[in-house]
Design a protein around this motif. Structure first.
Motif, PDB file in Angstrom:
ATOM      1  N   PHE A 150      49.923 -55.713   6.540  1.00 45.95           N
ATOM      2  CA  PHE A 150      51.301 -55.425   6.912  1.00 45.95           C
ATOM      3  C   PHE A 150      51.651 -53.987   6.534  1.00 45.95           C
ATOM      4  O   PHE A 150      52.281 -53.272   7.309  1.00 45.95           O
ATOM      5  CB  PHE A 150      52.288 -56.401   6.250  1.00 45.95           C
ATOM      6  N   ALA A 151      51.209 -53.562   5.342  1.00 46.07           N
ATOM      7  CA  ALA A 151      51.466 -52.182   4.916  1.00 46.07           C
ATOM      8  C   ALA A 151      50.803 -51.195   5.874  1.00 46.07           C
ATOM      9  O   ALA A 151      51.386 -50.153   6.210  1.00 46.07           O
ATOM     10  CB  ALA A 151      50.960 -51.966   3.494  1.00 46.07           C
ATOM     11  N   GLY A 152      49.609 -51.515   6.347  1.00 50.77           N
ATOM     12  CA  GLY A 152      48.927 -50.650   7.311  1.00 50.77           C
ATOM     13  C   GLY A 152      49.671 -50.580   8.634  1.00 50.77           C
ATOM     14  O   GLY A 152      49.810 -49.508   9.230  1.00 50.77           O
ATOM     15  N   ALA A 153      50.161 -51.730   9.107  1.00 51.65           N
ATOM     16  CA  ALA A 153      50.938 -51.753  10.353  1.00 51.65           C
ATOM     17  C   ALA A 153      52.221 -50.947  10.183  1.00 51.65           C
ATOM     18  O   ALA A 153      52.614 -50.188  11.076  1.00 51.65           O
ATOM     19  CB  ALA A 153      51.257 -53.200  10.745  1.00 51.65           C
ATOM     20  N   TYR A 154      52.834 -51.089   9.029  1.00 53.71           N
ATOM     21  CA  TYR A 154      54.050 -50.319   8.729  1.00 53.71           C
ATOM     22  C   TYR A 154      53.763 -48.818   8.787  1.00 53.71           C
ATOM     23  O   TYR A 154      54.512 -48.060   9.397  1.00 53.71           O
ATOM     24  CB  TYR A 154      54.561 -50.724   7.338  1.00 53.71           C
ATOM     25  N   ARG A 155      52.668 -48.387   8.163  1.00 53.50           N
ATOM     26  CA  ARG A 155      52.333 -46.956   8.148  1.00 53.50           C
ATOM     27  C   ARG A 155      52.079 -46.422   9.557  1.00 53.50           C
ATOM     28  O   ARG A 155      52.396 -45.276   9.851  1.00 53.50           O
ATOM     29  CB  ARG A 155      51.113 -46.703   7.264  1.00 53.50           C
ATOM     30  N   LEU A 156      51.525 -47.242  10.425  1.00 50.97           N
ATOM     31  CA  LEU A 156      51.273 -46.794  11.793  1.00 50.97           C
ATOM     32  C   LEU A 156      52.555 -46.724  12.634  1.00 50.97           C
ATOM     33  O   LEU A 156      52.721 -45.819  13.443  1.00 50.97           O
ATOM     34  CB  LEU A 156      50.273 -47.723  12.488  1.00 50.97           C
ATOM     35  N   VAL A 157      53.441 -47.681  12.453  1.00 52.79           N
ATOM     36  CA  VAL A 157      54.605 -47.825  13.331  1.00 52.79           C
ATOM     37  C   VAL A 157      55.844 -47.086  12.810  1.00 52.79           C
ATOM     38  O   VAL A 157      56.627 -46.548  13.595  1.00 52.79           O
ATOM     39  CB  VAL A 157      54.927 -49.325  13.542  1.00 52.79           C
ATOM     40  N   HIS A 158      56.004 -47.061  11.503  1.00 52.66           N
ATOM     41  CA  HIS A 158      57.256 -46.567  10.926  1.00 52.66           C
ATOM     42  C   HIS A 158      57.651 -45.144  11.337  1.00 52.66           C
ATOM     43  O   HIS A 158      58.825 -44.923  11.656  1.00 52.66           O
ATOM     44  CB  HIS A 158      57.239 -46.696   9.402  1.00 52.66           C
ATOM     45  N   PRO A 159      56.761 -44.166  11.338  1.00 56.47           N
ATOM     46  CA  PRO A 159      57.225 -42.802  11.685  1.00 56.47           C
ATOM     47  C   PRO A 159      57.890 -42.729  13.062  1.00 56.47           C
ATOM     48  O   PRO A 159      58.968 -42.139  13.203  1.00 56.47           O
ATOM     49  CB  PRO A 159      55.944 -41.965  11.633  1.00 56.47           C
ATOM     50  N   GLY A 160      57.294 -43.336  14.059  1.00 59.18           N
ATOM     51  CA  GLY A 160      57.899 -43.319  15.389  1.00 59.18           C
ATOM     52  C   GLY A 160      59.177 -44.125  15.449  1.00 59.18           C
ATOM     53  O   GLY A 160      60.158 -43.729  16.089  1.00 59.18           O
ATOM     54  N   LEU A 161      59.164 -45.269  14.767  1.00 58.85           N
ATOM     55  CA  LEU A 161      60.348 -46.125  14.751  1.00 58.85           C
ATOM     56  C   LEU A 161      61.515 -45.415  14.070  1.00 58.85           C
ATOM     57  O   LEU A 161      62.644 -45.443  14.557  1.00 58.85           O
ATOM     58  CB  LEU A 161      60.021 -47.438  14.036  1.00 58.85           C
ATOM     59  N   LEU A 162      61.231 -44.732  12.957  1.00 60.62           N
ATOM     60  CA  LEU A 162      62.274 -44.003  12.250  1.00 60.62           C
ATOM     61  C   LEU A 162      62.819 -42.864  13.117  1.00 60.62           C
ATOM     62  O   LEU A 162      64.028 -42.638  13.160  1.00 60.62           O
ATOM     63  CB  LEU A 162      61.744 -43.457  10.921  1.00 60.62           C
ATOM     64  N   GLY A 163      61.947 -42.174  13.829  1.00 57.24           N
ATOM     65  CA  GLY A 163      62.415 -41.122  14.731  1.00 57.24           C
ATOM     66  C   GLY A 163      63.320 -41.665  15.819  1.00 57.24           C
ATOM     67  O   GLY A 163      64.340 -41.061  16.161  1.00 57.24           O
ATOM     68  N   TYR A 164      62.956 -42.827  16.359  1.00 56.76           N
ATOM     69  CA  TYR A 164      63.787 -43.474  17.382  1.00 56.76           C
ATOM     70  C   TYR A 164      65.155 -43.827  16.811  1.00 56.76           C
ATOM     71  O   TYR A 164      66.196 -43.498  17.394  1.00 56.76           O
ATOM     72  CB  TYR A 164      63.073 -44.715  17.907  1.00 56.76           C
TER      73      TYR A 164
END
Length: 192
Positions: free
Chosen positions: A23-37
């Motif tokens: 889950f932490a790995g998925a978070y690291r992959l997705v979070h930067p783009g999601l936060l930018g959105y």
């Protein structure tokens, strides 16, 4: 995004089986783009809104069905709903006084010059995106920042893929015009 999405899909499968590291790995992959959105939608409150979205994502992870690309779309839809809820609450909330606003905007003590410059350029880019009509801004953010394809972005927005593609194209064209207008004129090689 194929390799990225394949890795993400595997991480999500493992996370659904209770693997916290996955889950932490998925978070690291997705979070930067999601936060930018989210930052493009709500501005300075993006961290709080993204945190709310991740709480919901973690809670409902067992219900998700799909691959890595689907997971990015699913998380973007959740983040969008949290952002729209936040904007509705904000409209009902009384405005803070100027003094309170100044206190909230004080820089943290651990900011470095590089982080400030990087954040400034990101803030400027997102400020430009926020000048676009909402449909264009969301289409640009979902396609460019989150990295969703047209059909996935359309599902998040509840629109047809063609409408999202058109809105994204118009938004990018408008941004290019804004950037060109802000650029100082270039000198030719002969000095004129």
């Amino acid at each position: 995004m194929g390799g990225y999405d394949a890795e993400l899909g595997l991480l999500v499968e493992r996370a659904q089986r209770g693997d916290e590291d996955a889950f932490a790995g998925a978070y690291r992959l997705v979070h930067p783009g999601l936060l930018g959105y989210v930052r493009g939608l709500v501005g300075e409150d993006a961290e709080d809104v993204a945190s709310e979205a991740w709480l919901e994502i973690a809670r409902d992870l067992g219900r998700f069905r799909g691959d890595g690309a689907g997971f990015r779309g699913w998380t973007a839809a959740i983040a969008r709903h949290r952002a729209l809820d936040h904007l509705r609450r904000q409209r009902r909330r009384p405005l803070t006084s100027l003094l309170e606003q100044d206190v909230w905007e004080l820089p943290g003590g651990l900011d470095t010059a590089d982080a400030a410059l990087e954040r400034l350029s990101t803030q400027e880019a997102l400020a430009l995106v926020r000048t676009l009509p909402r449909d264009q801004a969301e289409a640009v953010l979902l396609r460019v920042v989150v990295g969703l394809d047209g059909p996935a972005a359309a599902r998040v927005l509840g629109k047809r893929p063609g409408a999202v593609r058109t809105a994204g194209h118009r938004g990018l064209r408008r941004l290019a015009g804004l950037l060109a207008a802000a650029e100082p004129p270039r000198r030719r090689k002969d000095g004129t």
